[in-house]
Design a protein around this motif. Structure first.
Motif, PDB file in Angstrom:
ATOM      1  N   PRO A 105       0.813  -1.238   0.000  1.00 53.07           N
ATOM      2  CA  PRO A 105       0.000   0.000   0.000  1.00 53.07           C
ATOM      3  C   PRO A 105       0.835   1.271   0.000  1.00 53.07           C
ATOM      4  O   PRO A 105       0.380   2.312  -0.501  1.00 53.07           O
ATOM      5  CB  PRO A 105      -0.819  -0.130   1.288  1.00 53.07           C
ATOM      6  CG  PRO A 105      -0.933  -1.606   1.513  1.00 53.07           C
ATOM      7  CD  PRO A 105       0.375  -2.178   1.046  1.00 53.07           C
ATOM      8  N   VAL A 106       2.058   1.233   0.553  1.00 55.32           N
ATOM      9  CA  VAL A 106       2.846   2.471   0.671  1.00 55.32           C
ATOM     10  C   VAL A 106       4.140   2.454  -0.157  1.00 55.32           C
ATOM     11  O   VAL A 106       4.828   3.474  -0.225  1.00 55.32           O
ATOM     12  CB  VAL A 106       3.199   2.746   2.153  1.00 55.32           C
ATOM     13  CG1 VAL A 106       1.919   3.004   2.956  1.00 55.32           C
ATOM     14  CG2 VAL A 106       3.976   1.594   2.761  1.00 55.32           C
ATOM     15  N   SER A 107       4.474   1.310  -0.760  1.00 49.03           N
ATOM     16  CA  SER A 107       5.747   1.244  -1.487  1.00 49.03           C
ATOM     17  C   SER A 107       5.729   0.129  -2.529  1.00 49.03           C
ATOM     18  O   SER A 107       4.878  -0.760  -2.503  1.00 49.03           O
ATOM     19  CB  SER A 107       6.914   1.000  -0.515  1.00 49.03           C
ATOM     20  OG  SER A 107       6.786  -0.273   0.093  1.00 49.03           O
ATOM     21  N   ILE A 108       6.708   0.208  -3.439  1.00 54.31           N
ATOM     22  CA  ILE A 108       6.928  -0.837  -4.443  1.00 54.31           C
ATOM     23  C   ILE A 108       8.378  -1.279  -4.334  1.00 54.31           C
ATOM     24  O   ILE A 108       9.299  -0.450  -4.400  1.00 54.31           O
ATOM     25  CB  ILE A 108       6.642  -0.335  -5.875  1.00 54.31           C
ATOM     26  CG1 ILE A 108       5.176   0.080  -6.008  1.00 54.31           C
ATOM     27  CG2 ILE A 108       6.977  -1.421  -6.885  1.00 54.31           C
ATOM     28  CD1 ILE A 108       4.856   0.711  -7.347  1.00 54.31           C
ATOM     29  N   THR A 162      13.551   0.132  -3.475  1.00 51.98           N
ATOM     30  CA  THR A 162      12.190   0.357  -2.991  1.00 51.98           C
ATOM     31  C   THR A 162      11.792   1.783  -3.300  1.00 51.98           C
ATOM     32  O   THR A 162      12.543   2.741  -3.056  1.00 51.98           O
ATOM     33  CB  THR A 162      12.111   0.114  -1.466  1.00 51.98           C
ATOM     34  OG1 THR A 162      12.452  -1.240  -1.189  1.00 51.98           O
ATOM     35  CG2 THR A 162      10.699   0.377  -0.955  1.00 51.98           C
ATOM     36  N   ILE A 163      10.595   1.920  -3.869  1.00 52.31           N
ATOM     37  CA  ILE A 163      10.070   3.239  -4.242  1.00 52.31           C
ATOM     38  C   ILE A 163       8.804   3.508  -3.432  1.00 52.31           C
ATOM     39  O   ILE A 163       7.897   2.675  -3.389  1.00 52.31           O
ATOM     40  CB  ILE A 163       9.751   3.288  -5.747  1.00 52.31           C
ATOM     41  CG1 ILE A 163      10.994   2.962  -6.573  1.00 52.31           C
ATOM     42  CG2 ILE A 163       9.191   4.648  -6.142  1.00 52.31           C
ATOM     43  CD1 ILE A 163      10.722   2.808  -8.060  1.00 52.31           C
ATOM     44  N   ASN A 164       8.765   4.677  -2.791  1.00 48.94           N
ATOM     45  CA  ASN A 164       7.550   5.054  -2.061  1.00 48.94           C
ATOM     46  C   ASN A 164       6.443   5.444  -3.021  1.00 48.94           C
ATOM     47  O   ASN A 164       6.685   6.083  -4.047  1.00 48.94           O
ATOM     48  CB  ASN A 164       7.853   6.223  -1.109  1.00 48.94           C
ATOM     49  CG  ASN A 164       8.822   5.829  -0.005  1.00 48.94           C
ATOM     50  OD1 ASN A 164       8.804   4.695   0.469  1.00 48.94           O
ATOM     51  ND2 ASN A 164       9.662   6.767   0.411  1.00 48.94           N
TER      52      ASN A 164
END
Length: 205
Positions: A160-163, A202-204
């Protein structure tokens, strides 16, 4: 009288020559038609027509070794897509894992069991996490049987908050088995193991 006989003899010669030409031409035509029919028969024996979604598609028969690498790569890619493409839904996870396990031996079941014991799937469901995989390359050694392979891919884990993007390298062996609806390529993955599975970035969101 002699003139009439001469005319009859000449006419008979013409009729005989005409008959010989007709018979000879017919034999040549029959031979040509037979040859072309044989050529067409041989050509059509190498063709298969497949009905897919209401459309007739022409396929060509070939020996397995002609398409060995292509079929093996597709089998491996399909297995990894089934095993690693997941959504936060228990039914979907079980359905895709079941498809994957048809394509591999107990080694894949052991990895699945280990992930279950570590609550990997439960955490995905409770955290609304989805996972996709992109297959980068599949290397196969077809010189030695069973065929050794190494697979490279990238996992995309969406929270939900990152990829998070994760590197994936696996290896195993391919053994030939009879084709079936659940295993259309007729291969079975053996001694499958995950060599590397580490986060890349990791991307937000």
């Amino acid at each position: 009288m002699f003139q009439k006989m001469k005319n009859i003899d000449t006419a008979f010669k013409y009729v005989r020559l005409f008959t010989i030409l007709i018979v000879g031409g017919s034999l040549l035509l029959d031979g040509f038609v037979f040859f072309k029919s044989y050529e067409l028969s041989v050509a059509t024996q190498n063709k298969i027509y497949v009905l897919a979604n209401g459309k007739v598609i022409e396929a060509f028969s070939s020996v397995r070794k002609d398409n060995l690498v292509v079929e093996a790569q597709d089998h491996i890619k399909r297995f990894h897509e089934y095993f690693f493409t997941l959504s936060p839904d228990d039914g979907q996870i079980k359905a895709t894992i079941r498809k994957a396990l048809y394509l591999a031996d107990g080694s894949a079941r052991n990895v699945y069991g280990s992930l279950q014991e570590n609550n990997y799937y439960a955490q995905m469901i409770s955290g609304n996490v989805s996972q996709d995989i992109t297959m980068d390359s599949v290397q196969i050694n077809t010189n030695v049987y069973p065929y050794y392979f190494r697979c490279y891919g990238t996992e995309k884990i969406t929270r939900p908050v990152s990829i998070t993007y994760r590197d994936l390298i696996t290896e195993g062996y391919l053994r030939e088995v009879p084709r079936s609806d659940n295993n259309p390529h007729g291969f079975l993955i053996e001694k499958w193991s995950i060599l590397e599975n580490k986060d890349l970035k990791t991307i937000n969101r």
